[in-house]
Design a protein around this motif. Structure first.
Motif, PDB file in Angstrom:
ATOM      1  N   ARG A 163       0.820  -1.211   0.000  1.00  0.00           N
ATOM      2  CA  ARG A 163       0.000   0.000   0.000  1.00  0.00           C
ATOM      3  C   ARG A 163       0.858   1.268   0.000  1.00  0.00           C
ATOM      4  NH1 ARG A 163      -2.720  -1.314   3.980  1.00  0.00           N
ATOM      5  NH2 ARG A 163      -1.884  -0.012   5.651  1.00  0.00           N
ATOM      6  N   LEU A 164       1.984   1.222   0.696  1.00  0.00           N
ATOM      7  CA  LEU A 164       2.832   2.403   0.803  1.00  0.00           C
ATOM      8  C   LEU A 164       3.814   2.541  -0.362  1.00  0.00           C
ATOM      9  CD1 LEU A 164       3.727   2.324   4.618  1.00  0.00           C
ATOM     10  CD2 LEU A 164       2.080   3.827   3.466  1.00  0.00           C
ATOM     11  N   HIS A 165       4.046   1.452  -1.091  1.00  0.00           N
ATOM     12  CA  HIS A 165       5.041   1.495  -2.165  1.00  0.00           C
ATOM     13  C   HIS A 165       4.568   2.414  -3.293  1.00  0.00           C
ATOM     14  CE1 HIS A 165       8.130   0.224  -4.943  1.00  0.00           C
ATOM     15  NE2 HIS A 165       8.635  -0.581  -4.022  1.00  0.00           N
ATOM     16  N   PRO A 166       5.426   3.342  -3.743  1.00  0.00           N
ATOM     17  CA  PRO A 166       5.012   4.280  -4.801  1.00  0.00           C
ATOM     18  C   PRO A 166       4.895   3.631  -6.177  1.00  0.00           C
ATOM     19  CG  PRO A 166       7.319   4.620  -4.238  1.00  0.00           C
ATOM     20  CD  PRO A 166       6.787   3.636  -3.243  1.00  0.00           C
ATOM     21  N   GLN A 167       5.499   2.460  -6.372  1.00  0.00           N
ATOM     22  CA  GLN A 167       5.448   1.797  -7.670  1.00  0.00           C
ATOM     23  C   GLN A 167       4.323   0.775  -7.699  1.00  0.00           C
ATOM     24  OE1 GLN A 167       8.920  -0.513  -8.661  1.00  0.00           O
ATOM     25  NE2 GLN A 167       8.590  -0.332 -10.867  1.00  0.00           N
ATOM     26  N   ALA A 168       3.663   0.652  -8.815  1.00  0.00           N
ATOM     27  CA  ALA A 168       2.552  -0.286  -8.952  1.00  0.00           C
ATOM     28  C   ALA A 168       3.025  -1.723  -8.754  1.00  0.00           C
ATOM     29  CB  ALA A 168       1.901  -0.134 -10.324  1.00  0.00           C
ATOM     30  N   PHE A 169       2.145  -2.554  -8.194  1.00  0.00           N
ATOM     31  CA  PHE A 169       2.485  -3.947  -7.919  1.00  0.00           C
ATOM     32  C   PHE A 169       2.834  -4.690  -9.203  1.00  0.00           C
ATOM     33  CE2 PHE A 169       1.466  -8.416  -7.278  1.00  0.00           C
ATOM     34  CZ  PHE A 169       2.125  -8.688  -6.102  1.00  0.00           C
ATOM     35  N   THR A 170       2.134  -4.378 -10.300  1.00  0.00           N
ATOM     36  CA  THR A 170       2.393  -5.058 -11.566  1.00  0.00           C
ATOM     37  C   THR A 170       3.824  -4.845 -12.030  1.00  0.00           C
ATOM     38  OG1 THR A 170       0.078  -4.827 -12.226  1.00  0.00           O
ATOM     39  CG2 THR A 170       1.685  -5.251 -13.971  1.00  0.00           C
ATOM     40  N   GLU A 171       4.293  -3.619 -11.914  1.00  0.00           N
ATOM     41  CA  GLU A 171       5.660  -3.331 -12.333  1.00  0.00           C
ATOM     42  C   GLU A 171       6.669  -4.036 -11.437  1.00  0.00           C
ATOM     43  OE1 GLU A 171       6.596  -1.714 -15.058  1.00  0.00           O
ATOM     44  OE2 GLU A 171       4.461  -1.654 -15.554  1.00  0.00           O
ATOM     45  N   ARG A 172       6.386  -4.067 -10.153  1.00  0.00           N
ATOM     46  CA  ARG A 172       7.307  -4.742  -9.232  1.00  0.00           C
ATOM     47  C   ARG A 172       7.327  -6.246  -9.472  1.00  0.00           C
ATOM     48  NH1 ARG A 172       5.617  -4.364  -4.096  1.00  0.00           N
ATOM     49  NH2 ARG A 172       3.695  -3.238  -4.496  1.00  0.00           N
ATOM     50  N   HIS A 173       6.187  -6.814  -9.859  1.00  0.00           N
ATOM     51  CA  HIS A 173       6.143  -8.245 -10.146  1.00  0.00           C
ATOM     52  C   HIS A 173       7.025  -8.581 -11.353  1.00  0.00           C
ATOM     53  CE1 HIS A 173       4.766 -12.304 -10.875  1.00  0.00           C
ATOM     54  NE2 HIS A 173       4.426 -11.952 -12.108  1.00  0.00           N
ATOM     55  N   LYS A 174       7.020  -7.722 -12.359  1.00  0.00           N
ATOM     56  CA  LYS A 174       7.860  -7.969 -13.528  1.00  0.00           C
ATOM     57  C   LYS A 174       9.338  -8.013 -13.131  1.00  0.00           C
ATOM     58  CE  LYS A 174       4.772  -5.880 -16.969  1.00  0.00           C
ATOM     59  NZ  LYS A 174       4.607  -4.782 -17.957  1.00  0.00           N
ATOM     60  N   THR A 175       9.724  -7.103 -12.246  1.00  0.00           N
ATOM     61  CA  THR A 175      11.120  -7.094 -11.784  1.00  0.00           C
ATOM     62  C   THR A 175      11.431  -8.347 -10.969  1.00  0.00           C
ATOM     63  OG1 THR A 175      11.092  -4.675 -11.714  1.00  0.00           O
ATOM     64  CG2 THR A 175      12.833  -5.799 -10.475  1.00  0.00           C
ATOM     65  N   ALA A 176      10.503  -8.715 -10.081  1.00  0.00           N
ATOM     66  CA  ALA A 176      10.722  -9.901  -9.242  1.00  0.00           C
ATOM     67  C   ALA A 176      10.764 -11.168 -10.076  1.00  0.00           C
ATOM     68  CB  ALA A 176       9.624  -9.999  -8.185  1.00  0.00           C
ATOM     69  N   ALA A 177       9.929 -11.249 -11.126  1.00  0.00           N
ATOM     70  CA  ALA A 177       9.887 -12.448 -11.963  1.00  0.00           C
ATOM     71  C   ALA A 177      11.203 -12.663 -12.690  1.00  0.00           C
ATOM     72  CB  ALA A 177       8.741 -12.348 -12.970  1.00  0.00           C
ATOM     73  N   ALA A 178      11.937 -11.580 -12.904  1.00  0.00           N
ATOM     74  CA  ALA A 178      13.244 -11.713 -13.554  1.00  0.00           C
ATOM     75  C   ALA A 178      14.248 -12.422 -12.658  1.00  0.00           C
ATOM     76  CB  ALA A 178      13.778 -10.333 -13.947  1.00  0.00           C
ATOM     77  N   GLU A 179      13.948 -12.551 -11.359  1.00  0.00           N
ATOM     78  CA  GLU A 179      14.839 -13.219 -10.403  1.00  0.00           C
ATOM     79  C   GLU A 179      14.458 -14.673 -10.181  1.00  0.00           C
ATOM     80  OE1 GLU A 179      17.482 -11.663  -9.219  1.00  0.00           O
ATOM     81  OE2 GLU A 179      16.913  -9.829 -10.300  1.00  0.00           O
ATOM     82  N   ARG A 180      13.554 -15.207 -10.979  1.00  0.00           N
ATOM     83  CA  ARG A 180      13.124 -16.599 -10.775  1.00  0.00           C
ATOM     84  C   ARG A 180      14.320 -17.538 -10.920  1.00  0.00           C
ATOM     85  NH1 ARG A 180      11.513 -14.563 -15.541  1.00  0.00           N
ATOM     86  NH2 ARG A 180      11.898 -15.728 -17.473  1.00  0.00           N
ATOM     87  N   CYS A 181      14.323 -18.603 -10.128  1.00  0.00           N
ATOM     88  CA  CYS A 181      15.474 -19.507 -10.108  1.00  0.00           C
ATOM     89  C   CYS A 181      15.093 -20.824  -9.460  1.00  0.00           C
ATOM     90  CB  CYS A 181      16.643 -18.868  -9.352  1.00  0.00           C
ATOM     91  SG  CYS A 181      16.264 -18.505  -7.615  1.00  0.00           S
ATOM     92  N   VAL A 182      15.994 -21.791  -9.554  1.00  0.00           N
ATOM     93  CA  VAL A 182      15.843 -23.095  -8.903  1.00  0.00           C
ATOM     94  C   VAL A 182      17.133 -23.390  -8.154  1.00  0.00           C
ATOM     95  CG1 VAL A 182      15.478 -25.579  -9.232  1.00  0.00           C
ATOM     96  CG2 VAL A 182      14.283 -23.938 -10.700  1.00  0.00           C
ATOM     97  N   ARG A 183      17.017 -23.829  -6.906  1.00  0.00           N
ATOM     98  CA  ARG A 183      18.196 -24.123  -6.093  1.00  0.00           C
ATOM     99  C   ARG A 183      18.002 -25.434  -5.333  1.00  0.00           C
ATOM    100  NH1 ARG A 183      17.964 -18.352  -5.267  1.00  0.00           N
ATOM    101  NH2 ARG A 183      19.820 -17.336  -6.103  1.00  0.00           N
ATOM    102  N   VAL A 184      19.114 -26.027  -4.932  1.00  0.00           N
ATOM    103  CA  VAL A 184      19.090 -27.256  -4.132  1.00  0.00           C
ATOM    104  C   VAL A 184      19.745 -26.986  -2.791  1.00  0.00           C
ATOM    105  CG1 VAL A 184      19.947 -29.622  -3.918  1.00  0.00           C
ATOM    106  CG2 VAL A 184      19.082 -28.826  -6.113  1.00  0.00           C
ATOM    107  N   PHE A 185      19.068 -27.398  -1.717  1.00  0.00           N
ATOM    108  CA  PHE A 185      19.615 -27.296  -0.367  1.00  0.00           C
ATOM    109  C   PHE A 185      19.697 -28.704   0.205  1.00  0.00           C
ATOM    110  CE2 PHE A 185      17.474 -23.310  -1.277  1.00  0.00           C
ATOM    111  CZ  PHE A 185      18.439 -22.366  -0.926  1.00  0.00           C
ATOM    112  N   HIS A 186      20.913 -29.189   0.454  1.00  0.00           N
ATOM    113  CA  HIS A 186      21.113 -30.553   0.914  1.00  0.00           C
ATOM    114  C   HIS A 186      20.698 -30.700   2.369  1.00  0.00           C
ATOM    115  CE1 HIS A 186      22.961 -31.566  -2.815  1.00  0.00           C
ATOM    116  NE2 HIS A 186      23.978 -30.748  -2.650  1.00  0.00           N
ATOM    117  N   GLY A 187      20.008 -31.803   2.637  1.00  0.00           N
ATOM    118  CA  GLY A 187      19.577 -32.101   3.994  1.00  0.00           C
ATOM    119  C   GLY A 187      20.309 -33.301   4.558  1.00  0.00           C
TER     120      GLY A 187
END
Length: 456
Positions: A163-187
């Motif tokens: 609500r407080l962020h000056p940038q629209a959620f849609t625009e921020r989602h596009k930026t976040a989607a560019a960081e999509r990735c797959v990782r492995v964490f050994h247990g």
């Protein structure tokens, strides 16, 4: 926010006539001590970070060199706290963020208006809030945290930040989607977590499809039970996990740029490759000791033998029967066989506490090649990029040391001593951070069947 003491047990408070009054009083005192210590620790960590930055500015360094000073300080503090330097540096960064960027939130924690868990959630959510609205977010976040426990405020804080962020959620989602990735964490116990950071609609759709496919498998097995086939007893979680593995390992992507009009796409023919180190004893079924996948995770012996049976060739690591060391080379780069042995020996970065897999590390000459250091197993060790840089650009010193074994003196390959720049080195009794690596001489002398084997 109410506490157990406010609500009481069985209608009685934590004091007065309660039979638990003394126990509650002791717990309250422990909470007070823990709070005071936690606040003091955060202040001390922040001051460590500021001290490193002041030292860097005093020397007139910026950028990478400034970060090296912080890494160096974190490494020393990590030795004091018996933690990894990466974790300690993360705690320093977090402490500086809390105190310098969220002073109101820190003060509310000091006053016991909110808890440490609240502070961590506010900072985590606030990482996506621009600096110009951070103060407004922090003040409103304190009010949210005062009304509920830390584990239940994340949703409200996310909504507040959006609500407080000056940038629209849609625009921020596009930026976040560019960081999509797959990782492995050994247990543990031969299991690992495969984590995919994906757009919510994709992740939700994947889970729904896996659930539908899992239910179809159960229904099909149930329909065929009358023909002598038993019911599928796997849980839905197990079915989803098994189907995901089948799809990724055996399926082909919908969009395949290698697909031609006269042939099938090539991506569907790609198969996974897993490197495994296993002794010949285990490979021959003489013991059930776990093998090790490259990256530091253990796998069970049956799986290792199954993998061995699927390959046409595999490399066997031999050790000289007399010197029990690989051959030294006069060139800068080690031979392929030396690299294999070093990777099998080190397994991970040799800096104390660092578990970065050797396959993701750099081979470093302990004594620089340019300064006369030999390309020899006893002068080579794996260091991750972070600790390799620390060795080059800070005053941390590394040297390989020797030890004696029952079957004769042998230098302990990979056993390194790291000398902190913050401790005097003149005295022989000065404590050193030391990391012991088993030497090949620790293994049985027979080449067969105890030599380690690396499967492609």
């Amino acid at each position: 926010m109410k506490t157990n003491g406010d609500r009481g047990l069985g209608g009685e408070g934590a004091s007065g006539g309660s039979s638990h009054a003394a126990a509650f009083a002791g717990f309250a005192e422990a909470l007070d001590l823990f709070h005071v210590g936690d606040v003091a620790r955060m202040r001390a960590l922040a001051e460590l970070g500021r001290s490193a930055l002041r030292e860097a500015r005093r020397d007139g360094v910026r950028g990478m060199a400034s970060d090296m000073e912080l890494r160096s300080v974190a490494a020393e503090a990590a030795g004091m706290a018996r933690l990894t330097d990466r974790r300690l540096q993360g705690e320093i960064d977090h402490a500086m963020t809390v105190i310098d960027d969220y002073p109101a939130v820190f003060e509310a924690w000091v006053q016991r208006r909110i808890e440490r868990g609240h502070v961590d959630v506010v900072v985590r959510v606030g990482a996506g809030v621009p600096a110009e609205v951070r103060e407004s977010f922090a003040e409103a976040a304190i009010g949210v945290c005062e009304r509920d426990v830390p584990s239940r405020v994340r949703g409200a804080l996310d909504a507040l930040a959006a609500r407080l962020h000056p940038q629209a959620f849609t625009e921020r989602h596009k930026t976040a989607a560019a960081e999509r990735c797959v990782r492995v964490f050994h247990g543990t116990d031969g299991m690992s977590n495969l984590v995919a950071n994906l757009p919510t609609v994709i992740a939700t759709g994947m889970l729904d499809r896996l659930t539908q496919m899992g239910q179809s498998v159960k229904d099909a097995r149930a329909d065929g039970a009358g023909e002598g086939e038993p019911d599928d007893t796997r849980t839905m979680d197990q079915l989803r996990a098994d189907i995901l593995g089948d799809l990724v390992l055996g399926g082909a992507p919908v969009v395949d740029p290698t697909y031609g009009t006269d042939r099938a796409g090539g991506l569907g023919a790609i198969r996974a490759r897993v490197q495994v180190t296993v002794t010949a004893e285990t490979l021959m079924g003489r013991d059930e000791n776990p093998a090790e996948a490259v990256g530091g995770a253990l796998i069970d012996a049956d799986t290792a033998r199954e993998l061995a049976g699927q390959v046409s060739e595999w490399d066997r690591l031999f050790i000289d029967p007399v010197t029990r060391t690989p051959v030294e080379i006069d060139t800068y780069r080690p031979t392929a066989s030396m690299k294999k042995l070093l990777m099998a020996r080190d397994q991970h970065c040799r800096f104390p506490g660092c578990r970065r897999a050797a396959i993701r590390c750099e081979l470093d000459h302990t004594i620089d090649y340019a300064l006369g250091g030999h390309t020899h197993i006893f002068n080579l060790a794996h260091l991750c990029q972070r600790h390799h840089s620390m060795k080059q650009f800070t005053k941390w010193e590394v040297r390989q040391v020797g030890e004696a074994f029952s079957n004769g003196p042998h230098p302990s390959a990979g056993s390194t001593a790291k000398t902190s720049p913050y401790r005097p080195s003149a005295s022989p009794s000065t404590p050193r951070i030391r990391h012991r690596t088993p030497h090949p001489a620790d293994r049985p002398t027979s080449r067969h069947p105890s030599e380690p084997v690396r499967l492609p």
